[in-house]
Scaffold this motif. Structure first.
Motif, PDB file in Angstrom:
ATOM      1  N   THR A  33       0.847  -1.187   0.000  1.00 43.33           N
ATOM      2  CA  THR A  33       0.000   0.000   0.000  1.00 43.33           C
ATOM      3  C   THR A  33       0.880   1.234   0.000  1.00 43.33           C
ATOM      4  OG1 THR A  33      -0.119   0.089   2.417  1.00 43.33           O
ATOM      5  CG2 THR A  33      -1.885  -1.126   1.282  1.00 43.33           C
ATOM      6  N   GLY A  34       0.275   2.342  -0.365  1.00 48.81           N
ATOM      7  CA  GLY A  34       0.937   3.640  -0.279  1.00 48.81           C
ATOM      8  C   GLY A  34       0.016   4.586   0.462  1.00 48.81           C
ATOM      9  N   THR A  35       0.572   5.440   1.276  1.00 49.87           N
ATOM     10  CA  THR A  35      -0.230   6.383   2.056  1.00 49.87           C
ATOM     11  C   THR A  35       0.270   7.793   1.797  1.00 49.87           C
ATOM     12  OG1 THR A  35      -0.617   4.727   3.765  1.00 49.87           O
ATOM     13  CG2 THR A  35      -0.973   7.018   4.396  1.00 49.87           C
ATOM     14  N   ALA A  36      -0.674   8.703   1.645  1.00 44.46           N
ATOM     15  CA  ALA A  36      -0.338  10.114   1.445  1.00 44.46           C
ATOM     16  C   ALA A  36      -1.262  10.972   2.295  1.00 44.46           C
ATOM     17  CB  ALA A  36      -0.477  10.492  -0.028  1.00 44.46           C
ATOM     18  N   ALA A  49      -1.535  -1.273  -4.290  1.00 48.73           N
ATOM     19  CA  ALA A  49      -0.738  -1.199  -5.514  1.00 48.73           C
ATOM     20  C   ALA A  49      -1.616  -1.334  -6.754  1.00 48.73           C
ATOM     21  CB  ALA A  49       0.336  -2.285  -5.509  1.00 48.73           C
ATOM     22  N   ARG A  50      -2.782  -1.919  -6.605  1.00 51.00           N
ATOM     23  CA  ARG A  50      -3.716  -2.043  -7.733  1.00 51.00           C
ATOM     24  C   ARG A  50      -4.577  -0.801  -7.892  1.00 51.00           C
ATOM     25  NH1 ARG A  50      -4.776  -7.394  -5.297  1.00 51.00           N
ATOM     26  NH2 ARG A  50      -6.599  -6.327  -4.493  1.00 51.00           N
ATOM     27  N   GLY A  51      -4.386   0.197  -7.016  1.00 54.87           N
ATOM     28  CA  GLY A  51      -5.107   1.442  -7.128  1.00 54.87           C
ATOM     29  C   GLY A  51      -6.409   1.498  -6.343  1.00 54.87           C
ATOM     30  N   GLU A  52      -6.684   0.483  -5.565  1.00 55.54           N
ATOM     31  CA  GLU A  52      -7.910   0.469  -4.765  1.00 55.54           C
ATOM     32  C   GLU A  52      -7.714   1.313  -3.506  1.00 55.54           C
ATOM     33  OE1 GLU A  52      -7.982  -3.698  -4.111  1.00 55.54           O
ATOM     34  OE2 GLU A  52      -9.069  -4.112  -5.959  1.00 55.54           O
ATOM     35  N   VAL A  53      -8.672   2.171  -3.222  1.00 56.12           N
ATOM     36  CA  VAL A  53      -8.604   2.984  -2.014  1.00 56.12           C
ATOM     37  C   VAL A  53      -8.921   2.073  -0.836  1.00 56.12           C
ATOM     38  CG1 VAL A  53      -9.566   4.946  -0.772  1.00 56.12           C
ATOM     39  CG2 VAL A  53      -9.243   5.075  -3.251  1.00 56.12           C
ATOM     40  N   ASP A  73     -11.133  17.795  -5.142  1.00 61.20           N
ATOM     41  CA  ASP A  73      -9.816  17.964  -5.778  1.00 61.20           C
ATOM     42  C   ASP A  73      -8.692  17.474  -4.867  1.00 61.20           C
ATOM     43  OD1 ASP A  73     -11.054  19.020  -8.014  1.00 61.20           O
ATOM     44  OD2 ASP A  73     -10.594  21.116  -7.505  1.00 61.20           O
ATOM     45  N   VAL A  74      -8.793  17.816  -3.576  1.00 58.01           N
ATOM     46  CA  VAL A  74      -7.776  17.372  -2.613  1.00 58.01           C
ATOM     47  C   VAL A  74      -7.791  15.845  -2.521  1.00 58.01           C
ATOM     48  CG1 VAL A  74      -7.152  17.344  -0.158  1.00 58.01           C
ATOM     49  CG2 VAL A  74      -7.685  19.502  -1.285  1.00 58.01           C
ATOM     50  N   LEU A  75      -8.968  15.248  -2.476  1.00 60.52           N
ATOM     51  CA  LEU A  75      -9.076  13.782  -2.418  1.00 60.52           C
ATOM     52  C   LEU A  75      -8.426  13.141  -3.640  1.00 60.52           C
ATOM     53  CD1 LEU A  75     -12.615  13.135  -0.957  1.00 60.52           C
ATOM     54  CD2 LEU A  75     -10.488  12.123  -0.153  1.00 60.52           C
ATOM     55  N   LYS A  76      -8.753  13.631  -4.833  1.00 60.46           N
ATOM     56  CA  LYS A  76      -8.172  13.061  -6.056  1.00 60.46           C
ATOM     57  C   LYS A  76      -6.655  13.161  -6.055  1.00 60.46           C
ATOM     58  CE  LYS A  76     -10.884  15.331  -8.887  1.00 60.46           C
ATOM     59  NZ  LYS A  76     -11.507  15.887 -10.096  1.00 60.46           N
ATOM     60  N   ALA A  77      -6.138  14.320  -5.688  1.00 63.52           N
ATOM     61  CA  ALA A  77      -4.680  14.509  -5.683  1.00 63.52           C
ATOM     62  C   ALA A  77      -4.008  13.617  -4.645  1.00 63.52           C
ATOM     63  CB  ALA A  77      -4.350  15.983  -5.409  1.00 63.52           C
ATOM     64  N   THR A  78      -4.626  13.478  -3.488  1.00 62.46           N
ATOM     65  CA  THR A  78      -4.035  12.654  -2.424  1.00 62.46           C
ATOM     66  C   THR A  78      -4.098  11.176  -2.787  1.00 62.46           C
ATOM     67  OG1 THR A  78      -4.733  14.353  -0.847  1.00 62.46           O
ATOM     68  CG2 THR A  78      -4.026  12.249   0.072  1.00 62.46           C
ATOM     69  N   ILE A  79      -5.179  10.756  -3.416  1.00 60.74           N
ATOM     70  CA  ILE A  79      -5.286   9.368  -3.880  1.00 60.74           C
ATOM     71  C   ILE A  79      -4.212   9.090  -4.927  1.00 60.74           C
ATOM     72  CG2 ILE A  79      -6.729   7.786  -5.245  1.00 60.74           C
ATOM     73  CD1 ILE A  79      -9.171   9.028  -3.724  1.00 60.74           C
ATOM     74  N   ALA A  80      -4.015  10.014  -5.859  1.00 59.84           N
ATOM     75  CA  ALA A  80      -2.985   9.836  -6.894  1.00 59.84           C
ATOM     76  C   ALA A  80      -1.593   9.738  -6.266  1.00 59.84           C
ATOM     77  CB  ALA A  80      -3.047  10.978  -7.899  1.00 59.84           C
ATOM     78  N   ARG A  83      -1.234   6.348  -4.554  1.00 56.34           N
ATOM     79  CA  ARG A  83      -1.065   5.283  -5.558  1.00 56.34           C
ATOM     80  C   ARG A  83       0.354   5.301  -6.116  1.00 56.34           C
ATOM     81  NH1 ARG A  83      -2.197   4.155 -11.295  1.00 56.34           N
ATOM     82  NH2 ARG A  83      -2.666   1.935 -11.401  1.00 56.34           N
ATOM     83  N   ALA A  84       0.889   6.481  -6.377  1.00 54.20           N
ATOM     84  CA  ALA A  84       2.260   6.599  -6.882  1.00 54.20           C
ATOM     85  C   ALA A  84       3.253   6.006  -5.881  1.00 54.20           C
ATOM     86  CB  ALA A  84       2.596   8.053  -7.186  1.00 54.20           C
ATOM     87  N   LYS A  85       3.027   6.235  -4.599  1.00 53.34           N
ATOM     88  CA  LYS A  85       3.908   5.668  -3.571  1.00 53.34           C
ATOM     89  C   LYS A  85       3.812   4.144  -3.558  1.00 53.34           C
ATOM     90  CE  LYS A  85       4.110   9.638  -0.478  1.00 53.34           C
ATOM     91  NZ  LYS A  85       3.833  10.156   0.871  1.00 53.34           N
ATOM     92  N   ALA A  86       2.609   3.609  -3.701  1.00 54.53           N
ATOM     93  CA  ALA A  86       2.448   2.151  -3.738  1.00 54.53           C
ATOM     94  C   ALA A  86       3.166   1.568  -4.953  1.00 54.53           C
ATOM     95  CB  ALA A  86       0.965   1.775  -3.759  1.00 54.53           C
ATOM     96  N   LEU A  87       3.061   2.241  -6.095  1.00 55.29           N
ATOM     97  CA  LEU A  87       3.722   1.755  -7.308  1.00 55.29           C
ATOM     98  C   LEU A  87       5.241   1.844  -7.205  1.00 55.29           C
ATOM     99  CD1 LEU A  87       1.330   3.047 -10.104  1.00 55.29           C
ATOM    100  CD2 LEU A  87       1.598   0.709  -9.246  1.00 55.29           C
ATOM    101  N   GLU A  88       5.754   2.831  -6.478  1.00 56.10           N
ATOM    102  CA  GLU A  88       7.201   2.897  -6.236  1.00 56.10           C
ATOM    103  C   GLU A  88       7.665   1.643  -5.498  1.00 56.10           C
ATOM    104  OE1 GLU A  88       8.264   6.483  -4.150  1.00 56.10           O
ATOM    105  OE2 GLU A  88       7.407   7.762  -5.714  1.00 56.10           O
ATOM    106  N   GLU A  89       6.859   1.195  -4.544  1.00 50.05           N
ATOM    107  CA  GLU A  89       7.185  -0.034  -3.800  1.00 50.05           C
ATOM    108  C   GLU A  89       7.174  -1.240  -4.745  1.00 50.05           C
ATOM    109  OE1 GLU A  89       7.959  -0.484  -0.480  1.00 50.05           O
ATOM    110  OE2 GLU A  89       8.056   1.684  -0.319  1.00 50.05           O
TER     111      GLU A  89
END
Length: 144
Positions: A33-36, A49-53, A73-80, A83-89
């Motif tokens: 998972t990734g957390t922001a 990592a699959r993009g599921e919240v 807008d804040v939710l969308k940006a934070t979710i993105a 997800r980017a952090k999870a994909l880095e893993e």
């Protein structure tokens, strides 16, 4: 057991080993998972990592000062970002096991050029080609 049978057994053993390794990587990736956290701690989001919240938290009351559009807008940006952090893993775990230059995050985001990795006509490995040629000749001569 003939030399070819032994080679086939060895190839099958290598295949089973790689398949087990792939299954292990799949399980590890599925658990990532990734957390922001948004600025001013408006919202904290955890994404798989699959993009599921997986989780949305509002650690402070800061979200109350935002309009619905601003909060969206804040939710969308934070979710993105999460997800980017999870994909880095995912990239860190799987990068060494993929063809040179392919990053799992690029494949998952749809930005990878897979055509460069897959030739129009695949080349069989030399051992398989040799076995196929000899097997066909031997079968045609009635030999086994």
């Amino acid at each position: 057991m003939s030399g070819y049978d032994q080679e086939i057994e060895q190839l099958m053993a290598e295949y089973r080993t790689r398949r087990n390794e792939a299954d292990t990587y799949r399980r590890r990736i599925n658990s990532l998972t990734g957390t922001a956290t948004a600025p001013r701690r408006v919202v904290k989001v955890t994404v798989s990592a699959r993009g599921e919240v997986a989780e949305i938290e509002f650690p402070t009351g800061a979200f109350r000062r935002l309009s619905p559009k601003e909060l969206g807008d804040v939710l969308k940006a934070t979710i993105a970002e999460a997800r980017a952090k999870a994909l880095e893993e995912v990239d860190e775990i799987a990068f060494g096991n993929l063809p040179l230059g392919l990053r799992p995050s690029a494949a998952l985001n749809g930005t990878a050029d897979l055509s460069s990795l897959l030739p129009e006509e695949p080349e069989p490995q030399e051992r398989v080609r040799d076995y196929m040629e000899r097997g066909v000749r031997e079968a045609g001569n009635g030999e086994s």
